[in-house]
Enzyme design. Structure first.
Site, short mmCIF file in Angstrom:
data_model
loop_
_atom_site.label_atom_id
_atom_site.label_comp_id
_atom_site.label_asym_id
_atom_site.label_seq_id
_atom_site.Cartn_x
_atom_site.Cartn_y
_atom_site.Cartn_z
N LYS A 78 -4.83 45.16 -8.51
CA LYS A 78 -5.18 45.53 -9.90
C LYS A 78 -4.98 47.03 -10.10
O LYS A 78 -5.37 47.83 -9.23
CB LYS A 78 -6.62 45.13 -10.19
CG LYS A 78 -7.06 45.35 -11.64
CD LYS A 78 -8.47 44.84 -11.88
CE LYS A 78 -8.93 45.00 -13.31
NZ LYS A 78 -10.28 44.45 -13.54
N SER A 153 -11.03 41.41 -17.33
CA SER A 153 -9.93 42.34 -17.40
C SER A 153 -8.91 42.17 -16.28
O SER A 153 -7.82 42.72 -16.36
CB SER A 153 -10.47 43.77 -17.36
OG SER A 153 -11.18 44.00 -16.13
N SER A 177 -15.02 40.14 -14.85
CA SER A 177 -13.57 40.35 -14.91
C SER A 177 -12.77 39.76 -13.75
O SER A 177 -11.54 39.79 -13.82
CB SER A 177 -13.27 41.84 -15.01
OG SER A 177 -13.41 42.25 -16.34
#
Ligand code: GLN
Length: 486
Positions: A78, A153, A177
């Site tokens: 990420k 996210s 997330s």
């Protein structure tokens, strides 16, 4: 079967037996990215040459006798987690040109194990969002239906795995997330206990809530990844100095759930829960009972305060964390003539609307006249939420619930309505506030989209949630379904 569609443990078997090399495996994933990425948009950046170089190195290490479960395995990271020498943006234009001079501890550990990094996955800006639409670069699409969001996210990481653009990935979870995008994309995602995994090198959102964790194609892969991520780090004083269990061995302790007490929080089955999701979750709970678990109803009476408390505490912490982006120290700089105008211009151009909204909310909650009414009150209610969990875990080993009230929604359907977007986190935020760990595991489909069962454990209960998920997964085929992307 194409190499890119392998799980980590299946790929590792082939690497060990010398049937494939990491260069071949990585090449296959890179080809897959070249084919589907235009549709999915899971990555902010892909480092093709670097990945092949890491793969060659892994093959050399194996040739010289090294062996471990991640050696030569292509992963996505990420983009909120820093990688030495590779641009790291946290999904924000304000960090568009930032190239970190160091690795996050989690990244360093994976690198040491010989994992291959294929790219940096998309995220809502500074991990603020539930759909990846708040990325400063481009939205990611759900591989199961390209007109829907992948969740957020960590939507880039979840979509990358669902689309076979990585064998596994790192995500971050401040209020859901990791779990919510895992649920929306039909993959496995683990939010570890706060302090279980180092936050050193994680670009901070809410420092008392953030945790890095794995997203994977199945529970065994998640257990493998977590065993590398977990553990004390002298660079993060909030990490716990507790021994790291052998998660992979722990999940394989028996093929039933006899003796396991599973709590079903009654407050998670009311109101906004979509009927199709409810049916699938109820069926999964019946399956746990069939496997020998004892199912009991529990109550988390303060659940309704989860969202308001989360959005006061997380925005307050974010407003402090984000003050460092001023055009002086990192990334973008928009010259405004004098110092104040440079700050103002840099933040005006570099930050998106959702981030600005949260800085304003958080600054307000911390301001002199409102601190007691909002921030202090939220901290007090946070204690009540923690007590709810402690009371429940006095009688049960794990709790189960939906991960989100609905399946993945249409792109654009909530992006202009922050409150609707915030409500998608209703079943996940409380865990971050209360402490403890959670996993989302595929458990069926509603409206032709994946649904994830959330299994919640107490602090340092990773082994028990992973094992519950693993035993469940072994008797189902949901995790083996693949989207028909091409
Ligand atoms: N969706 C939640 C938020 O917008 C949680 C985000 C996260 O876990 N990083 O804050």
């Amino acid at each position: 079967m194409e190499l890119y569609s392998l799980t980590i443990h299946a790929a590792q078997d082939k690497l060990r037996r010398g049937e494939i090399t990491s260069v071949e495996l990585t090449g296959s994933v890179l080809e897959r990215i070249a084919t589907v990425e235009e549709k999915v948009g899971a990555y902010i950046s892909v480092q093709k040459e670097l990945a092949l170089q890491m793969a060659r190195l892994a093959d050399e290490r194996r040739a010289s006798g090294e062996d471990n479960p991640l050696l030569g395995i292509p992963l996505g990271i990420k983009d909120a987690i820093v990688t030495q020498g590779v641009p790291t943006t946290a999904g924000s234009r304000i960090l568009g040109n930032y190239v970190p001079p160091f690795d996050a501890t989690t990244v360093a550990r994976l690198r040491e194990a010989g994992a291959v990094f294929v790219g940096k996955t998309n995220t809502d800006e500074f991990t603020m969002g539930s759909s990846t639409e708040h990325s400063g670069f481009h939205p990611t699409r759900n591989p199961w239906n390209l007109s829907r969001v992948p969740g957020g996210s960590s939507g880039g990481s979840a979509a990358a795995i669902a689309a076979d653009e990585a064998l596994g990935a790192l995500g971050t979870d401040t209020g859901g997330s990791i779990r919510q995008p895992a649920s929306f994309c039909g993959v496995v995602g683990v939010k570890p206990t706060y302090g279980r995994v180092s936050r050193y090198g994680l670009i901070a959102h809410g420092s008392s809530l953030d945790q890095i964790g794995p997203l994977a194609k199945d529970v065994e892969d998640a257990a493998i990844l977590l065993s590398y991520l977990a553990g004390y780090d002298r660079r993060d004083s909030t990490t716990l100095n507790a021994p790291v269990p052998n998660y992979v061995a722990d999940i394989k302790q028996g093929d039933n759930l006899k003796g396991l007490k599973v709590g079903v929080p009654q407050e998670y089955f009311v109101g906004g829960l979509e009927a199709g999701v409810k049916t699938v979750i109820r069926a999964a709970i019946d399956k746990l009972a069939e496997l020998g678990a004892e199912i009991v109803e529990v109550s988390l009476p303060n659940t309704r305060y989860g969202i308001p408390v989360y959005y006061i505490i997380s925005t307050a912490e974010a407003s402090a964390n984000l003050s460092r982006y001023d055009g002086v120290r990192y990334g973008l700089r928009e010259d405004g003539g004098d110092m104040w105008e440079t700050f103002r211009q840099t933040r005006k151009v570099g930050l998106g609307a959702e981030v600005k909204r949260r800085i304003m909310l958080g600054t307000y909650a911390l301001s002199a006249g409102y601190y007691d009414a909002y921030y202090l009150k939220a901290q007090q209610v946070r204690t009540l939420l923690r007590q709810d969990f402690e009371q429940a875990f006095a009688t049960v080993d794990v709790m189960v619930s939906p991960t989100a009230p609905d399946v993945a929604f249409e792109i654009g359907s909530k992006v202009d309505d922050p409150l609707q977007m915030y409500l998608t986190d209703i079943f996940t935020v409380t865990l971050n506030l209360a402490g403890g760990c959670g996993i989302a595991v595929p458990c069926g489909f509603a409206d032709e989209m994946p649904v994830g069962l959330q299994i919640i454990g107490p602090a340092l209960g990773e082994s028990v949630i992973l094992r519950t998920a693993y035993v469940y997964e072994q008797t189902t085929e949901w995790h083996q379904q693949k989207p028909a992307l091409l």
